[in-house]
Design a protein around this motif. Structure first.
Motif: not given
Length: 586
Positions: A376, A379, A400, A402, A440, A442-443
């Motif tokens: 990670r 964040d 956000f 990753q 992978n 992304r959030t």
């Protein structure tokens, strides 16, 4: 000599009268005449004068003032008044609730549910104590229209010993857990309702976990403490896993600045007897070494924590290693005291994944997984929290994140339903289990929370999360909901009665099925399936019979929904449980 004004006026009047008298005697017949007044009368005001604050006295005789002396003639007076003593007003004190060291809980419900808990602790000396916790939750199943067993068991026992000294403290723990689940989520239509086939499947999956752990802490030392844990996890399909974790912590002061450092050693290693296609066994092993130094700056309303995380990860099976650097920065600023606090930061870590952690989240996994850590990189988040009033708190946050190698659960492949020899397949090879895939991810996430003490006897809270996901290789972020919501309410009705409620909402999720093509069974047809969102409404009510004994009634899934948390795994519908709690001392 002074002439009086009175004499002046008298002389003027006599002179005027004598002149008039003399004129009349000279010509007595003067006739008549008309007199015209050619100028009207115009009144005038004489100049004003001020009275002096200290007027002059014309009196010649000003007598001298005499000094007068006053004296008081006092004599004692007998008093018969006797004041009464004051008495404080009485205050009704609430009866102090007696606290007990131990408790037992037992409940029974539909679907053959049994819930039991026993907690015991005892102070064996002024510095030593022992404790233990036993938990059991089971159900005999009974979900409608199933052809495979859906019962489950979850039993655990934990023991602890603690010692508190003047400059340090430590404790040791040991425990064991046994879990039994069933791969009952089979697509009956795909297998043409083959009752004979279903009768040959034994879907039980049993997990065992044993651990030993310890923790020590020091006062007034640069070595503040350490925690360690060894975990042994295995199942009834030949899978086994070892996990060892140790985390010492240090605190060094340099130029009035405290630098805190955590050292992390995290090892996981295990094996599965075979992969999903019955070909070869799977072995895995990772050791992560981490270093996490940080220091905190506080100035007025600003608090700043600056640090970083360094990780070295060794893949023991593939003789590969990697080095990672992550930010570890957080800050908060009190805009309006505790009413409004602005916060934010950027954090990252290397997350160690394990078979046990995966099965705790999804117990219907197949024992054919590849285990690897998740990287990670960052964040990044920012939010606002505080109080709207003395009894209402809030927290809103946006982030956000990753992740590289994020673990996702996806439905396993279906076998060819028309092929012979299906009965020789393992119980999890009928499309009724899940695998772990890595991608992978992304959030972008928004989180909000509100808690309130509405009165002395009523408290409530609500929190929700909205998320959007972006993946690199997979078609979707499998089984991750875009929206979750939960709310709770606790009410003290009377001195004896209390109640509560919980509501959970989970939004839509997506999964994928892979079935052999009807045209050519050597190829698979992939289909994305959307799992419906669901509400789960739960409520409870309790009655305190006395300070030791209380009764409770719980109702779960009150909307009687047969929702699926995982594909083809319908949940138990309306559930009710009646039980009692008993507190005691030895």
């Amino acid at each position: 000599m002074k002439i009086s004004n009175r004499y002046k006026i008298t002389a003027v009047v006599l002179l005027f009268l004598s002149q008039v008298s003399f004129s009349q005697k000279k010509d007595e017949n003067i006739g008549t005449e008309v007199v015209n007044v050619v100028k009207p009368y115009s009144a005038t005001i004489s100049d004003a004068f001020k009275v002096k604050e200290t007027p002059s006295l014309d009196d010649d005789d000003n007598s001298k003032k005499e000094n007068i002396e006053y004296t008081i003639f006092s004599f004692p007076v007998a008093s018969t008044f006797t004041p009464s003593k004051g008495k404080a007003a009485g205050v009704d004190k609430a009866q102090r609730e007696k606290l007990y060291n131990n408790y037992a809980s037992l409940g029974f419900g539909n679907y053959g549910q049994v819930l039991g808990e026993l907690f015991v602790t005892e102070q064996i000396s002024s510095a030593e104590y022992v404790g233990g916790m036993f938990r059991h939750h089971s159900s005999q199943g009974g979900v409608k229209d199933l052809v495979l067993d859906d019962n489950f068991y979850n039993t655990s026992l934990d023991l602890t010993y603690g010692n508190q000294q003047r400059n340090f403290n430590w404790n040791a723990d040991v425990g064991y857990q046994n879990q039994v689940y069933n791969w009952y989520g089979i697509d009956q239509t795909y297998f043409n309702q083959d009752a004979v086939l279903f009768g040959q499947i034994s879907p039980s999956h049993t997990f065992h976990n044993a651990y030993v752990a310890g923790k020590i802490g020091f006062e007034d030392s640069f070595f503040t403490g350490a925690s360690l844990k060894f975990n042994r996890f295995w199942d009834n399909n030949g899978s086994a896993e070892n996990r060892f974790f140790v985390k010492p912590s240090f605190n060094v002061e340099i130029d009035d600045m405290n630098i805190k450092t955590n050292v992390i050693v995290d090892y996981v290693g295990g094996s599965f007897d075979q992969n999903y296609f019955n070909s070869t066994a799977i072995n895995y092993g990772f050791t992560n070494f981490g270093l996490n130094p940080s220091f905190t700056l506080n100035q007025d309303e600003l608090s700043l924590n600056i640090g970083l995380s360094l990780f070295y990860s060794a893949d023991l099976e593939n003789s590969d290693s990697k080095f990672f650097v992550y930010p570890n920065i957080t800050a908060s600023y009190k805009v309006v005291g505790d009413l409004m606090i602005l916060y934010g930061g950027a954090e990252g870590t290397l997350q160690q994944n394990s078979y046990r952690d995966f099965t705790n989240e999804n117990p219907f996994l197949s024992p054919t997984l590849y285990i690897a850590p998740t990287d990670r990189p960052f964040d990044i988040f920012a939010g606002l929290k505080g109080k709207l009033a003395g009894n209402i708190s809030y927290n809103v946050r946006g982030s956000f994140m990753q992740e590289k190698g994020r673990a996702l659960f996806k439905n396993n492949l279906f076998p060819n339903a028309t092929a012979p020899g299906l009965s020789s397949l393992a119980a999890y090879q009928f499309g009724n289990s899940f695998e772990v895939v890595y991608d992978n991810l992304r959030t972008v996430r928004f989180f909000g929370e509100l808690n309130a003490d509405l009165s002395k006897n009523v408290s409530a809270g609500i929190q929700g999360t909205l998320s959007t996901f972006s993946v690199s290789d997979e078609a979707e972020a499998w089984n991750l909901p875009a929206m979750t919501l939960n709310a709770n309410l606790a009410v003290t009705i009377t001195e004896k009665w209390f109640a509560g409620a919980n509501v959970f909402f989970v939004g839509e999720r997506k999964d994928q099925t892979a079935k052999p093509s009807l045209i050519d069974p050597a190829f698979y047809e992939f289909k994305t399936v959307t799992l419906s969102s669901y509400f789960d409404v739960n409520a409870n009510v309790g009655y305190d019979f006395n300070d030791r004994l209380s009764f409770f009634l719980r109702a779960n899934n009150m909307l009687n929904q047969s929702y699926e948390k995982w594909l083809n795994y319908p949940s138990q519908q309306f559930q009710i449980m009646l039980g009692a709690n008993y507190k005691f001392d030895f």
